[in-house]
Design an enzyme around this catalytic site. Structure first.
Site, short mmCIF file in Angstrom:
data_model
loop_
_atom_site.label_atom_id
_atom_site.label_comp_id
_atom_site.label_asym_id
_atom_site.label_seq_id
_atom_site.Cartn_x
_atom_site.Cartn_y
_atom_site.Cartn_z
N ARG A 76 1.45 -1.02 0.01
CA ARG A 76 -0.03 0.10 0.05
C ARG A 76 0.87 0.90 -0.11
O ARG A 76 2.17 0.88 0.54
CB ARG A 76 -0.82 -0.17 1.00
CG ARG A 76 -1.66 -1.20 1.11
CD ARG A 76 -2.90 -1.16 2.38
NE ARG A 76 -3.64 -2.02 2.79
CZ ARG A 76 -2.86 -3.12 3.78
NH1 ARG A 76 -2.11 -3.26 3.67
NH2 ARG A 76 -3.90 -4.38 3.83
N LYS A 100 -2.28 -2.61 8.51
CA LYS A 100 -3.79 -1.87 9.09
C LYS A 100 -3.41 -2.62 9.85
O LYS A 100 -3.27 -3.77 9.93
CB LYS A 100 -5.07 -1.99 7.53
CG LYS A 100 -4.78 -1.30 6.95
CD LYS A 100 -6.43 -1.46 5.85
CE LYS A 100 -6.00 -0.71 4.83
NZ LYS A 100 -7.61 -0.87 3.50
N HIS A 176 -3.41 2.70 -5.80
CA HIS A 176 -3.42 1.21 -5.67
C HIS A 176 -3.45 1.00 -6.62
O HIS A 176 -3.95 -0.41 -7.05
CB HIS A 176 -4.94 1.77 -5.00
CG HIS A 176 -5.34 0.61 -4.12
ND1 HIS A 176 -4.51 0.64 -2.68
CD2 HIS A 176 -6.20 -0.54 -3.85
CE1 HIS A 176 -5.03 -0.27 -1.58
NE2 HIS A 176 -6.39 -0.68 -2.28
N ARG A 179 -1.20 -2.22 -7.29
CA ARG A 179 -1.18 -2.87 -6.28
C ARG A 179 -1.77 -4.50 -6.85
O ARG A 179 -1.91 -5.27 -6.95
CB ARG A 179 -1.57 -2.24 -4.90
CG ARG A 179 -2.00 -3.06 -3.52
CD ARG A 179 -2.29 -2.45 -2.44
NE ARG A 179 -3.48 -3.60 -1.62
CZ ARG A 179 -2.53 -4.17 0.10
NH1 ARG A 179 -1.55 -4.20 -0.84
NH2 ARG A 179 -3.25 -4.88 0.00
N HIS A 202 -3.94 -9.19 3.45
CA HIS A 202 -4.93 -9.07 3.50
C HIS A 202 -5.59 -10.34 4.87
O HIS A 202 -5.31 -11.22 5.05
CB HIS A 202 -5.87 -9.82 2.51
CG HIS A 202 -6.23 -8.85 1.11
ND1 HIS A 202 -6.57 -9.15 -0.33
CD2 HIS A 202 -5.84 -7.38 1.56
CE1 HIS A 202 -6.02 -7.46 -0.94
NE2 HIS A 202 -6.05 -7.09 -0.37
N TYR A 211 -10.11 -9.99 -7.14
CA TYR A 211 -8.58 -10.26 -8.22
C TYR A 211 -9.46 -11.18 -8.94
O TYR A 211 -8.42 -11.38 -9.50
CB TYR A 211 -7.40 -10.21 -7.71
CG TYR A 211 -6.96 -9.21 -6.81
CD1 TYR A 211 -7.07 -7.58 -7.80
CD2 TYR A 211 -6.94 -9.25 -5.32
CE1 TYR A 211 -6.36 -6.96 -6.61
CE2 TYR A 211 -7.03 -7.77 -4.33
CZ TYR A 211 -6.77 -6.87 -5.41
OH TYR A 211 -6.36 -5.53 -4.57
#
Length: 232
Positions: A76, A100, A176, A179, A202, A211
């Protein structure tokens, strides 16, 4: 209408809410946009102009390193600008990313990205950092301070413009985008979705599976144009 009926029930204007079991339609799922490999290569090659001189040459090396890093790791933009030099192990070809929720992950870096980052660290970063107050940040701005998200966005936008890629509108290249392209190209190349999940950081594989929808759409397009009996 649902809001009106809830209001009427709350105000005592009706005894029941007839819209209670009515659910709004599910909006169509917007698939992430990935660039074709050729477009990514063009973007990376125009990120750091070889004609730059002086401080411009140093920043050109930084720009190339940043974009190679983003595409080579799937990081990110916030993870990239938050990096310290010590988070990178160029010899092992890996980097520690902090994502995150305080989650950290160790991910590999491709050879092109390692080469670009090394060139930045050896030939350009020391001079810029010396002009500032000193910072452990891997990517710095022209004043020697940590590069911001906005600064990284500007770098990508400039490179996309030079590469002839859209910088405005729904198909505009964004931080993004690299990514998304990283994940899609891995899956196109046969990578397991669980591996891509780990690389992207994730928490749930469900997030990563969006994806796989992109690759299925690509397969449909190829099938429709290549198979002699694809169309009735």
């Amino acid at each position: 209408m649902r809001g009106l009926h809830r209001f009427a029930l709350r105000e005592g204007l009706t005894a029941a809410d007839p819209s209670r079991d009515v659910h709004p339609p599910t909006p169509p799922r917007r698939l992430p946009r990935a660039l074709p490999v050729a477009d990514v290569v063009r973007l990376l090659e125009t990120a750091g102009p070889t004609t730059a001189t002086g401080d411009g040459a140093a920043l050109a090396l930084r720009d190339r390193a940043l974009l190679e890093f983003l595409y080579g790791t799937g990081a990110r933009i916030s993870e990239a600008v938050g990096l310290a030099v010590d988070d990178l192990d160029a010899e092992a070809g890996s980097v520690l990313l902090r994502g995150k929720g305080g989650r950290s992950r160790l991910v590999p870096i491709g050879g092109y990205a390692v080469e670009a980052v090394r060139a930045w660290l050896v030939r350009a970063r020391p001079g810029l950092v010396a002009a500032g107050r000193g910072t452990p940040a891997l990517f710095v701005n022209a004043r020697g301070g940590r590069l911001t998200r906005q600064g990284a966005w500007t770098i990508l936008r400039r490179a996309a413009d030079r590469a002839g890629l859209p910088v405005d509108g729904p198909d505009a290249v964004s931080p993004h985008t690299l990514r998304h392209s990283f994940a899609t190209h891995l899956l196109d190349g046969g990578a397991d979705v669980r591996v891509v999940q780990e690389l992207l950081g994730h928490a749930s594989v469900t997030t990563t599976q969006v994806y796989t929808l992109v690759t299925v759409e690509r397969l449909r397009e190829v099938y429709a144009t290549a198979h002699p009996r694809a169309r009735g």
